[in-house]
Scaffold this active site. Structure first.
Site, PDB file in Angstrom:
ATOM      1  N   TYR A 102       0.801  -1.228   0.000  1.00  0.00           N
ATOM      2  CA  TYR A 102       0.000   0.000   0.000  1.00  0.00           C
ATOM      3  C   TYR A 102       0.831   1.276   0.000  1.00  0.00           C
ATOM      4  CZ  TYR A 102      -4.566  -2.188   0.193  1.00  0.00           C
ATOM      5  OH  TYR A 102      -5.704  -2.883  -0.143  1.00  0.00           O
ATOM      6  N   GLU A 144      -9.070  -6.650   4.496  1.00  0.00           N
ATOM      7  CA  GLU A 144      -8.368  -7.744   3.827  1.00  0.00           C
ATOM      8  C   GLU A 144      -7.719  -8.687   4.830  1.00  0.00           C
ATOM      9  OE1 GLU A 144      -5.882  -5.638   1.054  1.00  0.00           O
ATOM     10  OE2 GLU A 144      -7.669  -4.741   0.128  1.00  0.00           O
TER      11      GLU A 144
END
Length: 407
Positions: A102, A144
């Site tokens: 990310y 997630e």
């Protein structure tokens, strides 16, 4: 999710992000194209995780631009886009996107904003977006993390890629072939909900990077195998052929081993409702809906079911026998029926689906599940909305990056 965002972002940051909405509306796709270009140049290994065909066609940048815009619009209340977040997070889990990736995305997204917007992207604007991205990324990471745990900890579950043997390969139509898959280690494997998909990782000779594709599970959830039914995507109009679909059709044979991630996806059949259910599929969009049809016949044998399928003609109509089952009101539309189709009378309507015909074969108070090519999906969605069907009754998913249905 909204609570976390409010705690993380102050009013000045929220206001600054919302002020950029007009810029995202006019320059969003330019920003995301720039983002992908720069990220892949800096981190070419990420090409192993992304569908490069969608990149070249511009589908993935458009989908990301829509997602970034939606996040900006709902920055004060991300719960409003929870379904979208979960859908994207399911794809991320299936593709094995991890938390450490990310920051890479954030770095190149901010860089693309600066590169495209130039002096308009002041330090204050970039700082606001850095904070907003951090909060949004944390939401995805947490969602997630739960999905990874669920996939790993369920009976027969696993994390990462697992080897499955092709125990059977069967041609279903001129374009679609089914692959029956069982674990190569012969151990238990995870159950799936009708409508879910798996990710296939393909190491194709001569290709610099691996390719990953997501395919709906088309079979009965009660069986001792997974089944995917894959359309052979041949090159058309100077476009390129589908690398993975062609590899599966031409190179992969019974006895071969391929790698899969555990089943994923939010587009699943809801067995808690007792309303009539209408499945509407176009082309290879039948794959998740045939699985749902198996599910409803087992779980709710008394529930009223209508199945509508649209195809060009009988030669490309796959899994036909599985649509015609006792207790199901099945209707078939062919846009280009052959003389053989006419002789056999194996279709009901010639042409395309339209609202006037839909009203004759379906109930308005039903739950509608539909899947197919983007143009087909748009027609179905707009027809149902024009009929007065509520959003709560509509369930759908795109193959590949999502598009707009109401535009």
């Amino acid at each position: 999710m909204s609570t976390q965002t409010k705690e993380t972002l102050n009013k000045q940051t929220v206001d600054m992000v919302k002020a950029t909405i007009p810029l995202l509306q006019s320059h969003g796709e330019t920003i995301t194209r720039c983002f992908y270009k720069n990220m892949f140049e800096s981190h070419p290994e990420l090409k192993n995780m992304f569908n490069q065909t969608n990149q070249r066609a511009g589908k993935q940048p458009k989908a990301l631009a829509n997602a970034v815009l939606a996040a900006a619009v709902h920055i004060e209340n991300l719960e409003a886009i929870t379904p979208v977040v979960r859908q994207i997070a399911q794809k991320h889990r299936s593709l094995q996107v991890k938390p450490e990736q990310y920051p890479i995305v954030g770095q190149h997204l901010l860089g693309a904003i600066k590169e495209v917007l130039g002096d308009v992207a002041t330090e204050d604007v970039l700082q606001a977006w850095a904070e907003a991205y951090g909060a949004i990324a944390n939401v995805f990471i947490e969602v997630e993390r739960e999905m990874y745990s669920e996939a790993r900890d369920q009976l027969g579950g696993w994390e990462g890629y697992r080897k499955f043997k092709v125990v059977r390969k069967e041609e279903e139509s001129r374009e679609i072939t089914s692959f029956y898959l069982q674990p190569a280690d012969e151990e238990a494997f995870a159950a799936f909900k009708p409508g879910q998909y798996i990710t296939v990782r393909a190491d194709i000779p001569g290709e610099a990077y691996t390719h990953v594709r997501q395919y709906s599970l088309s079979g009965n959830p009660d069986k001792d195998y997974y089944r995917i039914s894959v359309k052979r995507e041949e090159a058309k109009d100077k476009g390129e052929a589908g690398k993975v679909s062609m590899w599966l059709h031409t190179a992969v044979q019974a006895g071969d081993v391929i790698e899969l991630t555990a089943p994923a996806g939010e587009f699943v059949f809801n067995p808690s409702s007792s309303q009539p259910v209408v499945f509407i599929s176009g082309g290879v969009g039948l794959t998740p809906l045939v699985s749902m049809l198996h599910g409803v016949r087992k779980l709710q044998p008394e529930r009223k079911v209508t199945y509508i399928h649209a195809a060009r003609n009988g030669s490309v109509h796959a899994l036909k026998e599985e649509m015609y089952v006792p207790g199901v009101n099945t209707h078939v539309i062919y846009s280009e029926p052959s003389e053989k189709d006419r002789e056999l009378g194996n279709f009901e309507k010639e042409g395309y689906l339209d609202l006037s015909w839909l009203k004759q074969v379906a109930q308005k108070d039903a739950e509608f599940y539909f899947c197919g090519p983007a143009g087909f999906m748009k027609t179905v969605y707009q027809s149902l909305k024009a009929w007065g069907v509520s959003d709560e009754q509509l369930h759908y998913e795109f193959f590949g990056p999502a598009a707009q249905l109401d535009g």
